[in-house]
Scaffold this motif. Structure first.
Motif, PDB file in Angstrom:
ATOM      1  N   PHE A 333       0.852  -1.186   0.000  1.00 40.01           N
ATOM      2  CA  PHE A 333       0.000   0.000   0.000  1.00 40.01           C
ATOM      3  C   PHE A 333       0.888   1.237   0.000  1.00 40.01           C
ATOM      4  N   THR A 334       0.390   2.303  -0.598  1.00 40.13           N
ATOM      5  CA  THR A 334       1.110   3.574  -0.678  1.00 40.13           C
ATOM      6  C   THR A 334       0.189   4.702  -0.234  1.00 40.13           C
ATOM      7  N   LEU A 335       0.810   5.711   0.383  1.00 41.67           N
ATOM      8  CA  LEU A 335       0.090   6.948   0.686  1.00 41.67           C
ATOM      9  C   LEU A 335       0.282   7.859  -0.509  1.00 41.67           C
ATOM     10  N   ASP A 336      -0.743   7.899  -1.376  1.00 45.59           N
ATOM     11  CA  ASP A 336      -0.609   8.593  -2.660  1.00 45.59           C
ATOM     12  C   ASP A 336      -0.561  10.103  -2.495  1.00 45.59           C
ATOM     13  N   SER A 337      -1.416  10.643  -1.631  1.00 45.39           N
ATOM     14  CA  SER A 337      -1.460  12.101  -1.496  1.00 45.39           C
ATOM     15  C   SER A 337      -2.052  12.494  -0.148  1.00 45.39           C
ATOM     16  N   VAL A 338      -1.688  13.713   0.259  1.00 40.23           N
ATOM     17  CA  VAL A 338      -2.264  14.349   1.444  1.00 40.23           C
ATOM     18  C   VAL A 338      -2.747  15.724   1.009  1.00 40.23           C
ATOM     19  N   GLN A 339      -3.998  15.996   1.280  1.00 45.02           N
ATOM     20  CA  GLN A 339      -4.584  17.272   0.875  1.00 45.02           C
ATOM     21  C   GLN A 339      -4.966  18.071   2.109  1.00 45.02           C
ATOM     22  N   LEU A 340      -4.560  19.332   2.129  1.00 40.94           N
ATOM     23  CA  LEU A 340      -4.919  20.264   3.202  1.00 40.94           C
ATOM     24  C   LEU A 340      -5.860  21.314   2.628  1.00 40.94           C
ATOM     25  N   GLY A 351       2.890  11.722  -2.313  1.00 37.37           N
ATOM     26  CA  GLY A 351       3.853  10.870  -1.637  1.00 37.37           C
ATOM     27  C   GLY A 351       4.973  10.369  -2.521  1.00 37.37           C
ATOM     28  N   ARG A 352       4.833  10.432  -3.860  1.00 37.09           N
ATOM     29  CA  ARG A 352       5.854   9.977  -4.815  1.00 37.09           C
ATOM     30  C   ARG A 352       6.304   8.554  -4.501  1.00 37.09           C
ATOM     31  N   ARG A 353       5.392   7.774  -3.976  1.00 38.61           N
ATOM     32  CA  ARG A 353       5.668   6.375  -3.624  1.00 38.61           C
ATOM     33  C   ARG A 353       6.821   6.242  -2.619  1.00 38.61           C
ATOM     34  N   ALA A 354       7.090   7.336  -1.872  1.00 37.42           N
ATOM     35  CA  ALA A 354       8.106   7.265  -0.813  1.00 37.42           C
ATOM     36  C   ALA A 354       7.504   6.764   0.483  1.00 37.42           C
ATOM     37  N   ILE A 355       6.201   6.862   0.606  1.00 34.11           N
ATOM     38  CA  ILE A 355       5.513   6.386   1.812  1.00 34.11           C
ATOM     39  C   ILE A 355       4.774   5.111   1.421  1.00 34.11           C
ATOM     40  N   TYR A 356       5.352   3.971   1.765  1.00 37.72           N
ATOM     41  CA  TYR A 356       4.778   2.694   1.353  1.00 37.72           C
ATOM     42  C   TYR A 356       5.141   1.643   2.388  1.00 37.72           C
ATOM     43  N   ALA A 357       4.424   0.536   2.343  1.00 32.57           N
ATOM     44  CA  ALA A 357       4.666  -0.596   3.242  1.00 32.57           C
ATOM     45  C   ALA A 357       3.893  -1.785   2.713  1.00 32.57           C
ATOM     46  N   PRO A 358       4.260  -3.004   3.103  1.00 37.89           N
ATOM     47  CA  PRO A 358       3.416  -4.154   2.760  1.00 37.89           C
ATOM     48  C   PRO A 358       1.982  -3.943   3.222  1.00 37.89           C
ATOM     49  N   ALA A 359       1.042  -4.470   2.473  1.00 32.84           N
ATOM     50  CA  ALA A 359      -0.372  -4.189   2.726  1.00 32.84           C
ATOM     51  C   ALA A 359      -0.806  -4.601   4.120  1.00 32.84           C
ATOM     52  N   GLU A 360      -0.177  -5.651   4.670  1.00 29.61           N
ATOM     53  CA  GLU A 360      -0.574  -6.111   5.999  1.00 29.61           C
ATOM     54  C   GLU A 360       0.188  -5.393   7.106  1.00 29.61           C
ATOM     55  N   ALA A 403      -5.832  -6.319  11.521  1.00 34.34           N
ATOM     56  CA  ALA A 403      -6.302  -7.590  12.079  1.00 34.34           C
ATOM     57  C   ALA A 403      -7.287  -7.386  13.216  1.00 34.34           C
ATOM     58  N   ASN A 404      -7.179  -6.270  13.939  1.00 30.08           N
ATOM     59  CA  ASN A 404      -8.109  -5.982  15.033  1.00 30.08           C
ATOM     60  C   ASN A 404      -8.330  -4.488  15.096  1.00 30.08           C
ATOM     61  N   GLY A 405      -9.206  -4.073  15.994  1.00 29.89           N
ATOM     62  CA  GLY A 405      -9.568  -2.667  16.056  1.00 29.89           C
ATOM     63  C   GLY A 405      -8.855  -1.871  17.106  1.00 29.89           C
ATOM     64  N   THR A 406      -7.803  -2.409  17.714  1.00 27.06           N
ATOM     65  CA  THR A 406      -7.134  -1.695  18.797  1.00 27.06           C
ATOM     66  C   THR A 406      -5.661  -1.427  18.541  1.00 27.06           C
ATOM     67  N   ASN A 407      -5.009  -2.253  17.745  1.00 27.80           N
ATOM     68  CA  ASN A 407      -3.564  -2.127  17.568  1.00 27.80           C
ATOM     69  C   ASN A 407      -3.196  -2.003  16.100  1.00 27.80           C
ATOM     70  N   PHE A 408      -2.107  -1.251  15.853  1.00 31.24           N
ATOM     71  CA  PHE A 408      -1.501  -1.262  14.539  1.00 31.24           C
ATOM     72  C   PHE A 408      -0.844  -2.618  14.301  1.00 31.24           C
ATOM     73  N   SER A 409      -0.697  -2.961  13.022  1.00 27.97           N
ATOM     74  CA  SER A 409       0.119  -4.121  12.673  1.00 27.97           C
ATOM     75  C   SER A 409       1.591  -3.743  12.776  1.00 27.97           C
ATOM     76  N   TYR A 410       2.454  -4.714  12.500  1.00 28.14           N
ATOM     77  CA  TYR A 410       3.887  -4.453  12.537  1.00 28.14           C
ATOM     78  C   TYR A 410       4.208  -3.264  11.638  1.00 28.14           C
ATOM     79  N   ALA A 411       5.106  -2.379  12.107  1.00 28.48           N
ATOM     80  CA  ALA A 411       5.372  -1.128  11.406  1.00 28.48           C
ATOM     81  C   ALA A 411       6.585  -1.250  10.507  1.00 28.48           C
ATOM     82  N   SER A 412       6.434  -0.770   9.275  1.00 28.66           N
ATOM     83  CA  SER A 412       7.557  -0.608   8.354  1.00 28.66           C
ATOM     84  C   SER A 412       8.026   0.829   8.483  1.00 28.66           C
ATOM     85  N   ASP A 413       9.256   1.012   8.965  1.00 26.15           N
ATOM     86  CA  ASP A 413       9.758   2.352   9.272  1.00 26.15           C
ATOM     87  C   ASP A 413      10.409   2.981   8.055  1.00 26.15           C
TER      88      ASP A 413
END
Length: 466
Positions: A333-340, A351-360, A403-413
Motif C-alpha cells: 500500500f502507498t500513501l498517494d497524497s495528502v490534501q490540506l 507521496g511519490r511512492r516514498a511512503i509505502y509498506a506491505p499491505a498487511e 487484524a483488530n480494532g485496537t492495535n496497529f500491525s507491525y510497522a515498516s519504518d
C-alpha cells in the motif's frame, strides 16, 4: 526511604546518649508508633491512601498492628470505630487537613532526635502523653467525606465547625456526644512552604488540645486528610498489551489513535504526536490537539480515504491505495497524497511512492514533512497555497490489513538501514583496509640483493665505458 533507615537512626540516637531515665520508654513508644506509620512508605500501590492518627485522653480499644503492605479498608475502620464509640457519649476532635500523606511525616517530621526541626512537635507530644493511640499508615481513600460520614453515623450527631478562638468560648455538653471539626489547610506552593503550613497546623492542634485540657473535657482526637497529598501510581501489568501497538515512548501519556470503522470493523488507523501545519511559513498549528470528524472517509479492499475535519475549519485528506507487485509477489500500500483544505483554498502533497509498506503492515516515520527531507512533495499551482507546509511528528498510518480494532500491525519504518553514520563507518573502514593491504603489498615486494661486497676477497669491479 525504608524501615532499615529508621532503625539505623534509632540506633544512632540511642548511642548518642539522648534517651535516658524514665523518658526512654515513652520515647521508644512514640518512635514505634511513627515507625509503624512509615513502615509502608516503600510499598507501591495504585490505590489512593491517607494516614489516620487517633489518640484519646481516656483510652482506646487495642488494635493489632497492620502487616507491612496492608491497606486498611473502610469496613475495617468502621468496625474499629464501632468498638471505640460503642457506648456512652463521646467528644471527638477531628483535625481534617485538606491533604495528607505519610510522606509528609517523612519529609517534615523530626521523630528521631531533632525535635526542633520537626513540623509536628505538638502532635508528637500528644501521642506520647496519651494513654493509648492508634496509627493507620495506609487507610483506603475513595471520597473526601468518608471519615466525616462514618463519625456522624457512629456518634449520631452533626459536626460543629470550630477553631481555637471559637472553642475557647464554647460550652461543651459532656452528657451528649459531640463532633468538633477543625479544618486545616495544606500548602499550595504560592506563599508558604509545606513545612511552614504544617508547622502552623501543628500549632493549632496544640492550642486546641490545651483548651480541651483547660476545660477538663475527656476527648478522642483524630488527625487525617480530606485526600492524599501524594499518590504513587503503578501500571498494572495485566492491562498491558503483549504486542506492540504504537511506536512511541511509554513514559509519555499516550493518546488514542484515530480509527475509522465500517460495519463495526476498523479499516483505517492513524496516530501522530503532532500534526503541524503552517499556512504562512512561520506560524504553526498542531491539529493533533483537536478532535476531528471523520465524515467523508471511505475504505475498501483497494482504496482508502481518511478525511479529518477539524473544528478550526482545516481539513486533512489522506488518500491510500493498494496493489499487487509481481516482483515481490505481494500486495503493497502507498500513501498517494495528502490534501490540506481551508475554506475554498486547498493544497495537495504527493507521496511519490516514498511512503509505502506491505499491505498487511503499517507505515511509521519519525518525521514526515513537505519542506525538509521531503516525503511529501507539493503539487499545487495555486499561488495562495505555495507557502503551505506540513510537518507530521512520530507519524503512523495503516489503511489496509487491520487484524483488530485496537492495535496497529507491525510497522515498516521510513528510516533506512544504511544511515549516514553507517555509510561513514563503512567508507572509513574500507579506506583503512585499503591502506593496510597496500602497505602489506609493498612490504612483500621488497627483495634482498643476491651478491654482497666481501672485504676479505677481491673487490667488486664495475667496468665503465670510456
Amino acid at each position: 526511604m525504608t524501615v532499615s533507615w529508621f532503625a539505623s537512626r534509632e540506633q544512632n540516637f540511642a548511642e548518642n546518649g539522648k534517651m535516658t531515665g524514665s523518658k526512654s520508654s515513652s520515647k521508644v513508644r512514640i518512635m514505634a508508633i511513627f515507625v509503624l506509620l512509615f513502615a509502608l512508605f516503600s510499598s507501591q500501590s495504585s490505590a489512593a491512601q491517607v494516614p489516620l492518627l487517633m489518640w484519646s485522653s481516656e483510652g482506646l480499644p487495642p488494635l493489632a498492628s497492620p502487616a507491612a503492605g496492608h491497606i486498611t479498608s473502610n469496613d475495617q475502620l468502621t468496625a474499629y470505630l464501632t468498638s471505640a464509640f460503642g457506648s456512652g457519649p463521646n467528644t471527638v476532635l477531628l483535625f481534617l487537613q485538606d491533604k495528607l500523606s505519610k510522606e509528609d511525616f517523612t519529609l517534615f517530621g523530626g521523630v528521631f532526635g531533632n525535635k526542633q526541626d520537626s513540623a509536628f512537635q505538638n502532635l508528637e507530644a500528644a501521642l506520647q502523653s496519651s494513654p493509648s493511640s492508634v496509627s493507620l499508615p495506609a487507610l483506603e481513600w475513595s471520597d473526601s467525606s468518608v471519615i466525616l460520614a462514618l463519625l456522624q453515623e457512629k456518634l449520631n450527631v452533626s459536626p460543629v465547625l470550630v477553631d481555637a478562638d471559637t472553642l475557647s468560648h464554647l460550652s461543651i455538653n459532656t452528657s451528649a456526644s459531640n463532633l468538633l471539626l477543625i479544618n486545616l489547610p495544606y500548602c499550595t506552593g504560592l506563599e508558604k512552604s509545606c513545612k511552614e503550613v504544617l508547622h502552623e497546623n501543628d500549632g493549632i492542634i496544640g492550642e486546641v488540645l490545651s483548651i480541651m485540657k483547660g476545660k477538663d473535657v475527656q476527648y478522642t482526637a483524630m488527625y487525617t486528610g480530606l485526600q492524599p497529598s501524594r499518590v504513587i501510581s503503578e501500571m498494572s501489568m495485566s492491562n498491558q498489551h503483549a504486542g506492540r501497538s504504537l511506536l512511541q515512548s511509554v513514559e509519555a501519556t499516550v493518546k488514542e489513535p484515530i480509527m475509522f470503522n465500517v460495519s463495526g470493523n476498523t479499516c483505517i488507523m492513524l496516530w501522530a504526536q503532532n500534526l503541524n501545519i503552517s499556512l504562512t511559513g512561520d506560524n504553526w498549528i498542531d491539529l493533533a490537539t483537536q478532535t476531528p470528524s471523520l465524515d467523508g472517509s471511505i475504505c475498501n479492499s483497494s482504496y482508502s480515504l481518511l478525511v479529518l475535519a477539524y473544528p478550526s475549519g482545516h481539513i486533512l485528506r489522506f488518500s491510500m491505495s493498494q496493489r499487487f507487485y509481481s516482483v515481490s509477489a505481494r500486495n503493497w500500500f502507498t500513501l498517494d497524497s495528502v490534501q490540506l483544505q481551508l475554506n475554498d483554498l486547498s493544497a495537495s502533497f504527493i507521496g511519490r511512492r516514498a511512503i509505502y509498506a506491505p499491505a498487511e503492515y503499517s507505515f511509521h516515520c519519525q518525521s514526515v514533512t513537505s519542506f525538509r527531507d521531503t516525503l511529501l512533495v507539493p503539487n499545487n499551482t495555486n499561488q495562495n497555497t505555495t507557502q503551505w507546509r506540513l510537518n507530521f511528528i512520530d507519524f503512523q498510518i495503516q489503511g489496509f490489513g487491520l487484524a483488530n480494532g485496537t492495535n496497529f500491525s507491525y510497522a515498516s519504518d521510513c528510516a533506512g538501514f544504511f544511515t549516514a553514520g553507517i555509510w561513514m563507518g563503512l567508507i572509513t573502514s574500507l579506506l583503512m583496509l585499503w591502506i593496510f593491504v597496500y602497505g602489506l603489498h609493498m612490504i612483500m615486494q621488497l627483495n634482498t640483493m643476491d651478491r654482497f661486497d666481501d672485504p676479505k676477497g677481491p673487490s667488486i669491479s664495475v667496468p665503465q665505458k670510456e
